[in-house]
Design a protein around this motif. Sequence first.
Motif, PDB file in Angstrom:
ATOM      1  N   THR A  15       0.825  -1.207   0.000  1.00  0.00           N
ATOM      2  CA  THR A  15       0.000   0.000   0.000  1.00  0.00           C
ATOM      3  C   THR A  15       0.860   1.258   0.000  1.00  0.00           C
ATOM      4  OG1 THR A  15      -0.172   0.174   2.417  1.00  0.00           O
ATOM      5  CG2 THR A  15      -1.840  -1.157   1.284  1.00  0.00           C
ATOM      6  N   VAL A  16       0.254   2.336  -0.495  1.00  0.00           N
ATOM      7  CA  VAL A  16       0.814   3.687  -0.481  1.00  0.00           C
ATOM      8  C   VAL A  16      -0.180   4.580   0.241  1.00  0.00           C
ATOM      9  CG1 VAL A  16       1.419   5.666  -1.934  1.00  0.00           C
ATOM     10  CG2 VAL A  16       2.092   3.371  -2.638  1.00  0.00           C
ATOM     11  N   VAL A  17       0.339   5.525   1.046  1.00  0.00           N
ATOM     12  CA  VAL A  17      -0.518   6.542   1.660  1.00  0.00           C
ATOM     13  C   VAL A  17      -0.274   7.847   0.920  1.00  0.00           C
ATOM     14  CG1 VAL A  17      -1.178   7.759   3.755  1.00  0.00           C
ATOM     15  CG2 VAL A  17      -0.387   5.379   3.883  1.00  0.00           C
ATOM     16  N   ARG A  18      -1.237   8.251   0.105  1.00  0.00           N
ATOM     17  CA  ARG A  18      -1.086   9.470  -0.694  1.00  0.00           C
ATOM     18  C   ARG A  18      -1.161  10.697   0.214  1.00  0.00           C
ATOM     19  NH1 ARG A  18      -2.046   9.117  -6.264  1.00  0.00           N
ATOM     20  NH2 ARG A  18      -2.402   7.004  -7.015  1.00  0.00           N
ATOM     21  N   GLY A  19      -0.220  11.608  -0.007  1.00  0.00           N
ATOM     22  CA  GLY A  19      -0.232  12.844   0.759  1.00  0.00           C
ATOM     23  C   GLY A  19       0.249  12.712   2.186  1.00  0.00           C
ATOM     24  N   PRO A  22       5.843  14.044   6.210  1.00  0.00           N
ATOM     25  CA  PRO A  22       7.056  13.472   6.797  1.00  0.00           C
ATOM     26  C   PRO A  22       6.824  13.082   8.254  1.00  0.00           C
ATOM     27  CG  PRO A  22       7.584  15.448   5.541  1.00  0.00           C
ATOM     28  CD  PRO A  22       6.094  15.370   5.609  1.00  0.00           C
ATOM     29  N   GLY A  23       7.397  11.943   8.641  1.00  0.00           N
ATOM     30  CA  GLY A  23       7.236  11.453   9.994  1.00  0.00           C
ATOM     31  C   GLY A  23       6.094  10.481  10.164  1.00  0.00           C
ATOM     32  N   ALA A  24       5.206  10.400   9.177  1.00  0.00           N
ATOM     33  CA  ALA A  24       4.071   9.469   9.240  1.00  0.00           C
ATOM     34  C   ALA A  24       4.392   8.222   8.432  1.00  0.00           C
ATOM     35  CB  ALA A  24       2.812  10.134   8.698  1.00  0.00           C
ATOM     36  N   GLY A  25       3.774   7.109   8.805  1.00  0.00           N
ATOM     37  CA  GLY A  25       3.879   5.927   7.973  1.00  0.00           C
ATOM     38  C   GLY A  25       3.224   6.201   6.629  1.00  0.00           C
ATOM     39  N   HIS A  26       3.867   5.794   5.550  1.00  0.00           N
ATOM     40  CA  HIS A  26       3.317   6.131   4.237  1.00  0.00           C
ATOM     41  C   HIS A  26       3.168   4.907   3.344  1.00  0.00           C
ATOM     42  CE1 HIS A  26       7.469   5.945   2.697  1.00  0.00           C
ATOM     43  NE2 HIS A  26       7.791   6.589   3.797  1.00  0.00           N
ATOM     44  N   GLY A  27       3.112   3.746   3.935  1.00  0.00           N
ATOM     45  CA  GLY A  27       2.873   2.532   3.178  1.00  0.00           C
ATOM     46  C   GLY A  27       3.090   1.327   4.066  1.00  0.00           C
ATOM     47  N   ALA A  28       2.677   0.173   3.570  1.00  0.00           N
ATOM     48  CA  ALA A  28       2.797  -1.038   4.373  1.00  0.00           C
ATOM     49  C   ALA A  28       2.689  -2.264   3.471  1.00  0.00           C
ATOM     50  CB  ALA A  28       1.714  -1.081   5.455  1.00  0.00           C
ATOM     51  N   GLY A  57       4.521  10.439  -5.033  1.00  0.00           N
ATOM     52  CA  GLY A  57       5.919  10.804  -4.874  1.00  0.00           C
ATOM     53  C   GLY A  57       6.776   9.595  -4.578  1.00  0.00           C
ATOM     54  N   ASP A  58       7.678   9.751  -3.607  1.00  0.00           N
ATOM     55  CA  ASP A  58       8.559   8.648  -3.227  1.00  0.00           C
ATOM     56  C   ASP A  58       7.915   7.719  -2.204  1.00  0.00           C
ATOM     57  OD1 ASP A  58      10.429   9.749  -4.853  1.00  0.00           O
ATOM     58  OD2 ASP A  58      11.770  10.423  -3.262  1.00  0.00           O
ATOM     59  N   ARG A  59       6.681   7.984  -1.817  1.00  0.00           N
ATOM     60  CA  ARG A  59       6.103   7.267  -0.693  1.00  0.00           C
ATOM     61  C   ARG A  59       5.770   5.812  -1.021  1.00  0.00           C
ATOM     62  NH1 ARG A  59       3.356  11.876  -1.551  1.00  0.00           N
ATOM     63  NH2 ARG A  59       3.454  13.550  -0.016  1.00  0.00           N
ATOM     64  N   GLY A  60       5.624   5.045   0.050  1.00  0.00           N
ATOM     65  CA  GLY A  60       4.939   3.768  -0.006  1.00  0.00           C
ATOM     66  C   GLY A  60       5.700   2.623  -0.610  1.00  0.00           C
ATOM     67  N   LEU A  61       5.046   1.482  -0.593  1.00  0.00           N
ATOM     68  CA  LEU A  61       5.551   0.256  -1.203  1.00  0.00           C
ATOM     69  C   LEU A  61       4.757  -0.020  -2.458  1.00  0.00           C
ATOM     70  CD1 LEU A  61       6.126  -1.841   2.032  1.00  0.00           C
ATOM     71  CD2 LEU A  61       7.829  -0.618   0.663  1.00  0.00           C
ATOM     72  N   ARG A  62       5.451  -0.521  -3.482  1.00  0.00           N
ATOM     73  CA  ARG A  62       4.878  -0.580  -4.830  1.00  0.00           C
ATOM     74  C   ARG A  62       4.625  -2.034  -5.230  1.00  0.00           C
ATOM     75  NH1 ARG A  62       6.003   4.521  -6.824  1.00  0.00           N
ATOM     76  NH2 ARG A  62       6.485   5.967  -5.161  1.00  0.00           N
ATOM     77  N   TRP A 297     -11.257  -5.007   3.556  1.00  0.00           N
ATOM     78  CA  TRP A 297     -10.794  -3.620   3.680  1.00  0.00           C
ATOM     79  C   TRP A 297      -9.612  -3.549   4.633  1.00  0.00           C
ATOM     80  CZ3 TRP A 297     -12.746  -0.411   0.241  1.00  0.00           C
ATOM     81  CH2 TRP A 297     -14.016  -0.676  -0.290  1.00  0.00           C
ATOM     82  N   LEU A 298      -8.571  -2.832   4.243  1.00  0.00           N
ATOM     83  CA  LEU A 298      -7.418  -2.587   5.094  1.00  0.00           C
ATOM     84  C   LEU A 298      -7.456  -1.207   5.723  1.00  0.00           C
ATOM     85  CD1 LEU A 298      -4.766  -4.088   2.668  1.00  0.00           C
ATOM     86  CD2 LEU A 298      -5.371  -5.035   4.907  1.00  0.00           C
ATOM     87  N   SER A 299      -8.275  -0.316   5.173  1.00  0.00           N
ATOM     88  CA  SER A 299      -8.354   1.050   5.673  1.00  0.00           C
ATOM     89  C   SER A 299      -9.705   1.654   5.301  1.00  0.00           C
ATOM     90  CB  SER A 299      -7.229   1.913   5.075  1.00  0.00           C
ATOM     91  OG  SER A 299      -7.344   3.263   5.483  1.00  0.00           O
ATOM     92  N   ALA A 300     -10.086   2.673   6.052  1.00  0.00           N
ATOM     93  CA  ALA A 300     -11.264   3.478   5.709  1.00  0.00           C
ATOM     94  C   ALA A 300     -10.862   4.863   5.218  1.00  0.00           C
ATOM     95  CB  ALA A 300     -12.182   3.609   6.926  1.00  0.00           C
ATOM     96  N   ASP A 301      -9.553   5.092   5.037  1.00  0.00           N
ATOM     97  CA  ASP A 301      -9.017   6.387   4.627  1.00  0.00           C
ATOM     98  C   ASP A 301      -8.708   6.331   3.135  1.00  0.00           C
ATOM     99  OD1 ASP A 301      -7.490   8.669   4.168  1.00  0.00           O
ATOM    100  OD2 ASP A 301      -6.455   8.560   6.100  1.00  0.00           O
ATOM    101  N   VAL A 302      -9.321   7.210   2.331  1.00  0.00           N
ATOM    102  CA  VAL A 302      -9.121   7.159   0.882  1.00  0.00           C
ATOM    103  C   VAL A 302      -7.687   7.472   0.483  1.00  0.00           C
ATOM    104  CG1 VAL A 302     -11.527   7.680   0.357  1.00  0.00           C
ATOM    105  CG2 VAL A 302      -9.858   9.542   0.502  1.00  0.00           C
ATOM    106  N   ALA A 303      -6.900   8.067   1.381  1.00  0.00           N
ATOM    107  CA  ALA A 303      -5.487   8.313   1.075  1.00  0.00           C
ATOM    108  C   ALA A 303      -4.679   7.024   1.063  1.00  0.00           C
ATOM    109  CB  ALA A 303      -4.891   9.295   2.083  1.00  0.00           C
ATOM    110  N   HIS A 304      -5.204   5.958   1.657  1.00  0.00           N
ATOM    111  CA  HIS A 304      -4.530   4.663   1.665  1.00  0.00           C
ATOM    112  C   HIS A 304      -4.983   3.874   0.434  1.00  0.00           C
ATOM    113  CE1 HIS A 304      -3.170   4.552   6.062  1.00  0.00           C
ATOM    114  NE2 HIS A 304      -3.731   5.739   5.883  1.00  0.00           N
ATOM    115  N   ALA A 305      -4.028   3.525  -0.433  1.00  0.00           N
ATOM    116  CA  ALA A 305      -4.357   2.850  -1.686  1.00  0.00           C
ATOM    117  C   ALA A 305      -3.485   1.623  -1.875  1.00  0.00           C
ATOM    118  CB  ALA A 305      -4.166   3.803  -2.872  1.00  0.00           C
ATOM    119  N   VAL A 306      -4.079   0.551  -2.375  1.00  0.00           N
ATOM    120  CA  VAL A 306      -3.309  -0.644  -2.723  1.00  0.00           C
ATOM    121  C   VAL A 306      -2.471  -0.353  -3.963  1.00  0.00           C
ATOM    122  CG1 VAL A 306      -3.534  -2.996  -3.639  1.00  0.00           C
ATOM    123  CG2 VAL A 306      -4.842  -2.291  -1.626  1.00  0.00           C
TER     124      VAL A 306
END
Length: 317
Positions: A15-19, A22-28, A57-62, A297-306
């Motif tokens: 997953t990638v967390v869009r937006g 810095p300092g927050a988890g941005h993927g898993a 951007g550079d965030r997350g796992l692809r 579902w892994l998240s209820a936040d639309v910023a979290h994307a597979v």
Amino acid sequence: GGPVSGPWPCVVVSTVVRGAPPGAGHGALWVVDLALDESRLLRRWDETALSFAGRGGDRGLRGVVVWRDRIIVAASDALLVLDPTGRLRSRHRCPYLGLAHELTVREGMVYVASTAHDSVLAFDPVAEDFVWGLCLRGEEGPGDGVFDPRQPGGPPAGDTLHLNQVHSNAAGLWLSCHRRHWLLCLADGALRCEDCLPLGTHNARRLPDGRLLFSDTARDAVVLREGDRVWRRPVPRRPARELAATARCDPRLARPGFARGLLWLGDDRAVGGFSPAGVAGYTFDGAGPPGLGPVHWLSADVAHAVHGVALWPFDDP
């Protein structure tokens, strides 16, 4: 392995967390048991030495693949090699790897779409080195500039095509781009254009039986096409009341229904990912209403994307 029949399988999902700031988890990386509607976190990605500009951007796992007893997953500018417990075993970079997207394994090589260089790279997991590259950048059509990623003089950075897919099956290596209609096949050293895709697709590939499968991200659907016949499976939607209200839900950064990440199981079934982060089973047997299997579902936040989906072959530790 061959087609997966019977109950819905376990899959590994990136997953990638869009937006994400810095300092927050941005993927898993997650392991999802579709049959039991259960998941567990395999690894959280909170790397900080990267650019946080833009949506992904550079965030997350692809992209993610399984090779032997290892999981190989793309971060933006590196391939990460993990064991089945999620422990990071090694990290591999290349000057021509940037904004990585999908991964695939073919004949012992791991291929990665390097979007920032309009290229696909081959990584040898035994030698632990990038050994081959192909730049598709072209003015009139897809280029076929082969280069050695171990040497200088490769393609300069530039995302003109938004190359976002590399997939392997018996027919060859399949490549497609977000900004072009091309479905390309690399086989026996020759690159040819195999089909015309809608703009805005992800995960396009020709199946062994000749049908065409892709995530129609612009239209929030997974599509299977056979000649003039089209099976379209809409992405599941979470009720609006269940969506998390966060500062990251800027529609310019993220939206629900974004279809990306696709695994063909055979037996007229696939597993696909979407946002808010989740995966679903789809059936394409041609009978009855649109075939939607289990949804997790892994998240209820639309910023979290597979981003990536692969078959999980290991027993849980």
